[in-house]
Design a protein around this motif. Sequence first.
Motif, PDB file in Angstrom:
ATOM      1  N   ARG A   1       0.810  -1.213   0.000  1.00  0.00           N
ATOM      2  CA  ARG A   1       0.000   0.000   0.000  1.00  0.00           C
ATOM      3  C   ARG A   1       0.845   1.265   0.000  1.00  0.00           C
ATOM      4  NH1 ARG A   1      -2.510  -0.059   5.023  1.00  0.00           N
ATOM      5  NH2 ARG A   1      -3.532   1.866   4.356  1.00  0.00           N
TER       6      ARG A   1
ATOM      7  N   PRO B   1      -1.283   4.391   8.076  1.00  0.00           N
ATOM      8  CA  PRO B   1      -2.718   4.649   7.934  1.00  0.00           C
ATOM      9  C   PRO B   1      -3.494   3.333   7.887  1.00  0.00           C
ATOM     10  CG  PRO B   1      -1.444   5.914   6.339  1.00  0.00           C
ATOM     11  CD  PRO B   1      -0.503   4.921   6.944  1.00  0.00           C
TER      12      PRO B   1
ATOM     13  N   ARG C   1       2.415   4.797  12.752  1.00  0.00           N
ATOM     14  CA  ARG C   1       2.440   5.792  11.666  1.00  0.00           C
ATOM     15  C   ARG C   1       1.717   5.312  10.423  1.00  0.00           C
ATOM     16  NH1 ARG C   1       8.408   6.157  10.555  1.00  0.00           N
ATOM     17  NH2 ARG C   1       7.674   7.488   8.856  1.00  0.00           N
TER      18      ARG C   1
ATOM     19  N   LEU D   1       7.006   4.180   3.921  1.00  0.00           N
ATOM     20  CA  LEU D   1       7.197   5.248   4.899  1.00  0.00           C
ATOM     21  C   LEU D   1       8.669   5.299   5.285  1.00  0.00           C
ATOM     22  CD1 LEU D   1       4.088   4.740   7.213  1.00  0.00           C
ATOM     23  CD2 LEU D   1       4.548   6.738   5.765  1.00  0.00           C
TER      24      LEU D   1
ATOM     25  N   ASP E   1      -2.054   5.759   0.491  1.00  0.00           N
ATOM     26  CA  ASP E   1      -2.898   6.494   1.436  1.00  0.00           C
ATOM     27  C   ASP E   1      -2.052   7.351   2.374  1.00  0.00           C
ATOM     28  OD1 ASP E   1      -5.106   5.155   0.378  1.00  0.00           O
ATOM     29  OD2 ASP E   1      -4.875   3.477   1.777  1.00  0.00           O
ATOM     30  N   GLY E   2      -2.615   8.456   2.803  1.00  0.00           N
ATOM     31  CA  GLY E   2      -1.992   9.295   3.813  1.00  0.00           C
ATOM     32  C   GLY E   2      -0.613   9.782   3.419  1.00  0.00           C
ATOM     33  N   ALA E   3       0.337   9.646   4.354  1.00  0.00           N
ATOM     34  CA  ALA E   3       1.701  10.129   4.128  1.00  0.00           C
ATOM     35  C   ALA E   3       2.570   9.117   3.395  1.00  0.00           C
ATOM     36  CB  ALA E   3       2.343  10.481   5.467  1.00  0.00           C
TER      37      ALA E   3
END
Length: 264
Positions: free
Chosen positions: A116, A129, A127, A119, A188-190
Amino acid sequence: MYRFLLTPRWWGINVFVVLAIPFCVFMGSWQLSRFEDRVKDHRSETEQSAENKTAAARPLASLLPVDKETSGKRARATGRYGEQLLVPDRELDGKRGFYVVSMLRTDDGKALPVVRGWLPGDVDPDRVPAAPTGQVTVTGALQASESPGSGTAGGLPKGQLGMISAASLVNLVPYDVYDAWVTVDRADGAMKPVPAAAPQGTGLDLKAFQNLGYTGEWFVFAGFVVFMWFRLLRREAEFARDAALGLAPETAPVSYDDAGKAPV
């Protein structure tokens, strides 16, 4: 002067040279063809990668099993997200971080590992998501299972995965897993999306340039054989000439040790 070429010793030397030169040339040409094939694969992979980014996603089943032709193509699968695993020590854009892998339970009962996103930094579940709930349709680049040595060794904490493969997941999830994985187009997200990797055995990697280096070595070997043959020929011809002029004995020269004594 060159009657020595008909002696058994020189027959053996000549036969060796006649066989060695074509063999070296053949091996050099073969290594060069391997390098050219890798260059061609690299060009094809680059062109294919550009086409895959704009091509419509195809059903997962139509792209399996993953090979050089289907690796990197956009696949589509529908299911529900289940277990989530984190893959440490993965680099993206020169930075160290970790992958977020969620298992997508498809309608046929098997699960598809879905990357997904990525990071930066050390593994930190807090952290990450949360995965979407309910039935989802995932589209992304299809990848073959990673081989041993692609990721971190064993002994990882619970919830972490060393390499993305069915063999690694068999003891971590209670259901069958596809021998492939997908990296999503959008994260998704960061998280950042993970780009598709080139199929193994293609591209201008270290092995490709090793083939090029071996090409040069084999041609150097062929040249060395020719050089040594001419050197031996000239040495033998000079010895035969000196013997005919009475300047040297009619036997081959003897090597002496440091004390000036001929070997027994």
